[in-house]
Design an enzyme around this catalytic site. Structure first.
Site, short mmCIF file in Angstrom:
data_model
loop_
_atom_site.label_atom_id
_atom_site.label_comp_id
_atom_site.label_asym_id
_atom_site.label_seq_id
_atom_site.Cartn_x
_atom_site.Cartn_y
_atom_site.Cartn_z
N TYR A 179 6.51 6.31 0.07
CA TYR A 179 5.74 5.81 1.21
C TYR A 179 5.69 4.28 1.21
O TYR A 179 5.44 3.64 0.19
CB TYR A 179 4.31 6.34 1.18
CG TYR A 179 3.47 5.77 2.32
CD1 TYR A 179 3.72 6.15 3.63
CD2 TYR A 179 2.47 4.82 2.08
CE1 TYR A 179 2.98 5.61 4.69
CE2 TYR A 179 1.74 4.27 3.12
CZ TYR A 179 2.00 4.68 4.42
OH TYR A 179 1.29 4.13 5.45
N GLY B 71 1.64 5.64 8.49
CA GLY B 71 0.57 6.38 9.15
C GLY B 71 0.99 7.80 9.45
O GLY B 71 1.50 8.53 8.58
#
Length: 512
Positions: A54, A61
């Site tokens: 990530y 998001g």
């Protein structure tokens, strides 16, 4: 010029104030540069692996499930800055933007973000050049950081968008960077996200509000003492032994300040009218309790600010063992709460100051002072409408005391489903601090006039010093009606500059 050196272990409140308000230069320590390089190696190693990480090789998001191929990652991190720079409304103040950028640089230099050293150096160069990105009032929900405000700052680093030059003119950021020999950054993996994922805006505004409130609370103790003196009140309620049996530190400090200002006064408690008072009104007698509770709230808020200044707020973060882990440390709740607490305390301090002003102006409660402190009541209105202005400010303070942090509006397709609204809390606190300054200025104006109208009675030496200083600053004393706004503006400037505290401390010594 003062220089602030940014290392890996955070910064101090005085560092923030020096950069935001004092224009201090910034240097990166050797330790910070080494930590930046080491964390960057970890990020680049992860970027080269096929497994998605990530913030390094994924979207953000609600779009974090998409794996981004290496050839698109530079575009990804430029795009997040451009798309998130979505602020609207008026520009925020230069000092706020400088604090915002400096605090983001503080976290970048911690070695937990994976940003390259040259990006951090560019942030320092922009600040040192006096270039201030255009940041707008609206756009932050105080969760996942102050996203829109920080994105506008990152956009300037890329040479895009608008910024204010050192001469105060707003121009294209690329032109300003070129004029100062600063090369725009080309963002890589992790960097776009790292530049905009922090609580830096709300924290910067908290630090500055704490500095301002320190001065205002001392100022309020001084004006409360002047009002007590003008009302022929008793200073016996300020005795240390009375406050020792309810040992709140702030209460004791406020009482001590008032007692120091009143030392040597011939007005306090010795010249009562025909109906002697056993006790003064709450707004006079309980001034240390109210101001003291606010002081203790400030102490708690300062503790939160110190913890946050020592923090590295980002998501994901690079850990010393080489892991890059997602987390929720960007949530602004700790800062948002104390910003709201301070707004409540400031509103109450303004409210009690206004009640003392009203008492000074009311002939039925002022113990012998002329109505509205007018020269010829009826022909003159005196300070009647000055109190109206003060009351309007207090009314707004009460509205500003409604907590922003109790609200939450879900965003990002419900991925970010609970936010702090800390930026909003900070923005309204700035207005509250501004209004409190004006409220205290009106009490100062009324109280100094009232003391001077007590002819034949000698005020305390500290009170005389304040009256002399405020008159020298252009605030006129008793007399027939005149255009009042300039006097009130001069009183406001006197309080805002800290000159009120300085004048009193020349007699009392340092106030607490």
């Amino acid at each position: 010029m003062h220089t602030v050196v940014v290392g890996t272990s955070g910064v101090t409140a005085s560092d923030v104030l020096a950069v935001a308000r004092g224009g201090a230069r910034i240097e990166l320590s050797e330790q910070a540069v080494a930590a930046l390089a080491a964390a960057r190696e970890i990020v680049e190693a992860l970027a080269a692996k096929p497994e998605p990480v990530y913030g390094v090789s994924t979207g953000f998001g609600a779009l974090a499930t998409r794996h981004i191929s290496p050839e698109l990652r530079a575009q990804l991190h430029c795009n997040i800055v451009r798309s998130h720079a979505a602020g609207m409304g008026p520009r925020v103040e230069r000092e706020v933007v400088r604090a915002l950028m400096f605090l983001r640089l503080k976290t970048v230099c911690s070695g937990h973000t994976g940003v390259r050293p040259e990006v951090a150096q560019t942030m320092a160069d922009v600040l040192n050049a006096g270039i201030t990105p255009v940041v707008h009032e609206y756009g932050s929900l105080g969760c996942s950081g102050d996203l829109a405000p920080l994105s506008h700052c990152a956009l300037t680093l890329m040479g895009e968008g608008d910024a204010e030059g050192p001469d105060g003119t707003v121009r294209p950021a690329g032109e300003l960077l070129a004029e100062h020999g600063i090369r725009p950054v080309e963002l890589r993996e992790k960097e776009g996200l790292a530049l905009l994922n922090g609580t830096d805006g709300m924290l910067g505004m908290l630090v500055m509000a704490l500095a301002d409130l320190d001065t205002l609370y001392k100022s309020a103790d001084i004006t409360a003492a002047l009002s007590l003196e003008a009302l022929l009140g008793t200073d016996k309620v300020l005795a240390p032994e009375l406050h020792a049996i309810r040992p709140h530190p702030g209460q004791g400090a406020s009482a001590a300040n008032m007692l120091a200002v009143l030392e040597g006064s011939q007005l306090t408690g010795h010249h009562q009218d025909d109906a002697p008072r056993v006790q003064d009104a709450y707004s006079v007698r309980c001034a240390p309790q109210v101001a003291g509770a606010g002081r203790d709230t400030i102490a708690h808020a300062r503790l939160v600010a110190e913890r946050e200044l020592a923090s590295a707020v980002d998501n994901p973060v690079v850990l010393p063992d080489g892991r890059v882990e997602s987390n929720g440390n960007f949530h602004g709740a700790p800062v948002a709460y104390v910003l709201d607490f301070l707004a409540v305390a400031a509103a109450d301090l303004g409210s009690i100051a206004e009640r003392r002003t009203d008492r000074l102006l009311d002939k039925n409660r002022s113990h012998g002072l002329p109505p509205f402190l007018a020269d010829d009541a009826g022909v003159d209105s005196g300070l009647m409408i000055a109190q109206y202005t003060q009351a309007a400010l207090v009314s707004e303070m009460k509205r500003l005391a409604v907590p922003a942090s109790a609200d939450s509006i879900p965003s990002s397709a419900m991925q970010e489903d609970h936010v702090s609204m800390g930026w909003s809390a900070a923005r309204k606190l700035r207005t509250a601090v501004d209004n409190l300054t004006r409220i205290i200025a009106v009490e100062l104006y009324a109280a100094t006039r009232a003391v001077e109208l007590r002819e034949g009675l000698t005020p305390a030496p500290a009170s005389r010093a304040v009256i002399e200083a405020v008159r020298a600053a252009g605030v006129q004393g008793p007399g027939p009606d005149r255009f009042l706004a300039p006097d009130l503006a001069a009183a406001d400037a006197f309080v805002r500059s800290g000159d009120l505290v300085t004048a009193a401390e020349k007699v009392t010594g340092p106030l607490r």
